[in-house]
Design a protein around this motif. Structure first.
Motif, PDB file in Angstrom:
ATOM      1  N   GLU A 145      13.151  -6.777  54.788  1.00 45.51           N
ATOM      2  CA  GLU A 145      12.897  -8.107  54.221  1.00 45.51           C
ATOM      3  C   GLU A 145      11.542  -8.690  54.611  1.00 45.51           C
ATOM      4  O   GLU A 145      11.313  -9.890  54.434  1.00 45.51           O
ATOM      5  CB  GLU A 145      14.014  -9.081  54.617  1.00 45.51           C
ATOM      6  CG  GLU A 145      15.391  -8.649  54.139  1.00 45.51           C
ATOM      7  CD  GLU A 145      16.471  -9.647  54.503  1.00 45.51           C
ATOM      8  OE1 GLU A 145      16.127 -10.675  55.139  1.00 45.51           O
ATOM      9  OE2 GLU A 145      17.631  -9.407  54.167  1.00 45.51           O
ATOM     10  N   ARG A 147       7.423  -9.155  54.144  1.00 47.58           N
ATOM     11  CA  ARG A 147       6.448  -9.089  53.058  1.00 47.58           C
ATOM     12  C   ARG A 147       5.487  -7.927  53.293  1.00 47.58           C
ATOM     13  O   ARG A 147       5.144  -7.606  54.432  1.00 47.58           O
ATOM     14  CB  ARG A 147       5.674 -10.401  52.965  1.00 47.58           C
ATOM     15  CG  ARG A 147       6.543 -11.589  52.591  1.00 47.58           C
ATOM     16  CD  ARG A 147       5.701 -12.841  52.434  1.00 47.58           C
ATOM     17  NE  ARG A 147       4.937 -13.114  53.647  1.00 47.58           N
ATOM     18  CZ  ARG A 147       3.702 -13.592  53.660  1.00 47.58           C
ATOM     19  NH1 ARG A 147       3.074 -13.826  52.516  1.00 47.58           N
ATOM     20  NH2 ARG A 147       3.077 -13.837  54.794  1.00 47.58           N
ATOM     21  N   THR A 186       9.182  -0.445  44.189  1.00 47.04           N
ATOM     22  CA  THR A 186      10.131  -1.459  43.714  1.00 47.04           C
ATOM     23  C   THR A 186      11.119  -0.865  42.708  1.00 47.04           C
ATOM     24  O   THR A 186      12.334  -0.905  42.914  1.00 47.04           O
ATOM     25  CB  THR A 186       9.379  -2.644  43.088  1.00 47.04           C
ATOM     26  OG1 THR A 186       8.499  -2.173  42.059  1.00 47.04           O
ATOM     27  CG2 THR A 186       8.567  -3.372  44.144  1.00 47.04           C
ATOM     28  N   ALA A 192      12.512  -4.933  46.978  1.00 50.43           N
ATOM     29  CA  ALA A 192      12.378  -6.154  46.177  1.00 50.43           C
ATOM     30  C   ALA A 192      10.918  -6.417  45.850  1.00 50.43           C
ATOM     31  O   ALA A 192      10.053  -6.402  46.735  1.00 50.43           O
ATOM     32  CB  ALA A 192      12.980  -7.334  46.929  1.00 50.43           C
ATOM     33  N   LYS A 193      10.637  -6.673  44.577  1.00 43.43           N
ATOM     34  CA  LYS A 193       9.249  -6.876  44.158  1.00 43.43           C
ATOM     35  C   LYS A 193       8.653  -8.154  44.733  1.00 43.43           C
ATOM     36  O   LYS A 193       7.431  -8.275  44.860  1.00 43.43           O
ATOM     37  CB  LYS A 193       9.164  -6.890  42.636  1.00 43.43           C
ATOM     38  CG  LYS A 193       9.935  -8.022  41.973  1.00 43.43           C
ATOM     39  CD  LYS A 193       9.820  -7.936  40.457  1.00 43.43           C
ATOM     40  CE  LYS A 193      10.573  -9.074  39.776  1.00 43.43           C
ATOM     41  NZ  LYS A 193      10.470  -8.978  38.286  1.00 43.43           N
ATOM     42  N   GLU A 194       9.510  -9.134  45.082  1.00 40.82           N
ATOM     43  CA  GLU A 194       9.006 -10.391  45.645  1.00 40.82           C
ATOM     44  C   GLU A 194       8.347 -10.190  47.009  1.00 40.82           C
ATOM     45  O   GLU A 194       7.617 -11.064  47.482  1.00 40.82           O
ATOM     46  CB  GLU A 194      10.145 -11.403  45.783  1.00 40.82           C
ATOM     47  CG  GLU A 194      10.719 -11.905  44.470  1.00 40.82           C
ATOM     48  CD  GLU A 194      11.694 -10.904  43.847  1.00 40.82           C
ATOM     49  OE1 GLU A 194      12.075 -11.109  42.679  1.00 40.82           O
ATOM     50  OE2 GLU A 194      12.071  -9.931  44.546  1.00 40.82           O
ATOM     51  N   ARG A 195       8.589  -9.075  47.617  1.00 47.93           N
ATOM     52  CA  ARG A 195       8.041  -8.826  48.951  1.00 47.93           C
ATOM     53  C   ARG A 195       6.603  -8.332  48.916  1.00 47.93           C
ATOM     54  O   ARG A 195       5.944  -8.291  49.955  1.00 47.93           O
ATOM     55  CB  ARG A 195       8.905  -7.784  49.681  1.00 47.93           C
ATOM     56  CG  ARG A 195      10.338  -8.209  49.908  1.00 47.93           C
ATOM     57  CD  ARG A 195      11.172  -7.060  50.460  1.00 47.93           C
ATOM     58  NE  ARG A 195      10.636  -6.552  51.714  1.00 47.93           N
ATOM     59  CZ  ARG A 195      11.127  -5.481  52.343  1.00 47.93           C
ATOM     60  NH1 ARG A 195      12.145  -4.814  51.817  1.00 47.93           N
ATOM     61  NH2 ARG A 195      10.595  -5.080  53.478  1.00 47.93           N
ATOM     62  N   ARG A 197       2.504  -7.811  47.877  1.00 45.71           N
ATOM     63  CA  ARG A 197       1.205  -8.336  47.475  1.00 45.71           C
ATOM     64  C   ARG A 197       0.310  -7.134  47.222  1.00 45.71           C
ATOM     65  O   ARG A 197       0.422  -6.113  47.907  1.00 45.71           O
ATOM     66  CB  ARG A 197       0.588  -9.221  48.567  1.00 45.71           C
ATOM     67  CG  ARG A 197       1.452 -10.398  48.974  1.00 45.71           C
ATOM     68  CD  ARG A 197       1.570 -11.427  47.865  1.00 45.71           C
ATOM     69  NE  ARG A 197       2.340 -12.582  48.308  1.00 45.71           N
ATOM     70  CZ  ARG A 197       3.665 -12.680  48.218  1.00 45.71           C
ATOM     71  NH1 ARG A 197       4.369 -11.677  47.709  1.00 45.71           N
ATOM     72  NH2 ARG A 197       4.293 -13.756  48.632  1.00 45.71           N
TER      73      ARG A 197
END
Length: 240
Positions: A145, A147, A186, A192-195, A197
């Motif tokens: 979890e 980033r 992903t 998770a793609k939200e993680r 950059r």
């Protein structure tokens, strides 16, 4: 008829005192003859001279110690400023490293592009997908979890005219390679793609010269890093 004691003459009253003084003076004269007195004076003079010499030696020692103390203070002051300067340099280096770490994250893995992609392409090879599967498992195990940052890097060699039809410059090539890695981690590995950059550096951050094929291969790379976790309180520094 006898006179009262109070009627005694002054001379009679002083006679015993004068006699005692005479005897005392005579005794002093007898106890300190001229020879012994001269010897004592010489001894006193010798002692005075000795004390004066000792005093002079003490003064000289004091001056030497004072000069030595001043020199030592100067040395200590120089050492203090040198240590202070060294400490300041160390703090500046650590501050720079911390800034780099926070901006670029903590490196998880650096993979040469040749181990992931087809030549002069952003398409992953089967071996590259296997490599990313292993990386995804490591990320989930070690940094769940958290980033993540994916960087794309290229070498400094100019692209051929044919290659420029697909990748106009190393910016596009490095960006699409980083995007391919993110897409696989992903969609393929399930992170998770939200993680994520993504950033592309083209050939602006080489780790080796571009003069040899080996160096250019090292510069063509993808770096995956974990980013610092923000604290709950607003405005606080990020922490790992």
């Amino acid at each position: 008829m006898n006179r009262p004691a109070s009627d005694a003459s002054p001379a009679a009253l002083l006679a015993p005192v004068l006699l005692g003084a005479t005897l005392l003076a005579g005794g002093c004269a007898v106890s300190t003859p001229a020879g012994e007195r001269a010897s004592g004076e010489a001894l006193c003079k010798d002692r005075i001279d000795s004390l004066r010499a000792a005093n002079q030696r003490l003064r000289e020692t004091r001056d030497v110690l004072r000069d030595s103390l001043r020199f030592r203070q100067g040395v200590e002051a120089g050492r203090y400023y040198r240590e202070r300067r060294n400490l300041r340099d160390r703090v500046e280096r650590m501050s720079y490293m911390l800034t780099q770490l926070r901006e670029g994250g903590r490196t998880v893995e650096v993979i040469e592009a040749d181990a992931l992609f087809e030549p002069a392409s952003a398409r992953l090879t089967p071996e590259g997908r296997t490599r990313l599967d292993t990386l995804a498992a490591r990320i989930e195990r070690t940094y769940p979890e958290r980033r993540l940052l994916v960087e794309g890097h290229a070498d400094g060699a100019p692209l051929s005219a044919e290659l420029q039809e697909t990748y106009p410059s190393n910016w596009e090539l490095s960006a699409l390679r980083a995007a391919s890695v993110v897409r696989y981690l992903t969609a393929g590995a399930g992170l998770a793609k939200e993680r994520f950059r993504l950033v592309a550096f083209a050939d602006t951050q080489p780790v080796a010269s571009n003069e040899t094929a080996t160096d250019r291969r090292r510069n063509r790379r993808v770096r995956v890093a974990v980013l610092p976790e923000p604290r709950a309180s607003a405005g606080a520094d990020a922490e790992w």
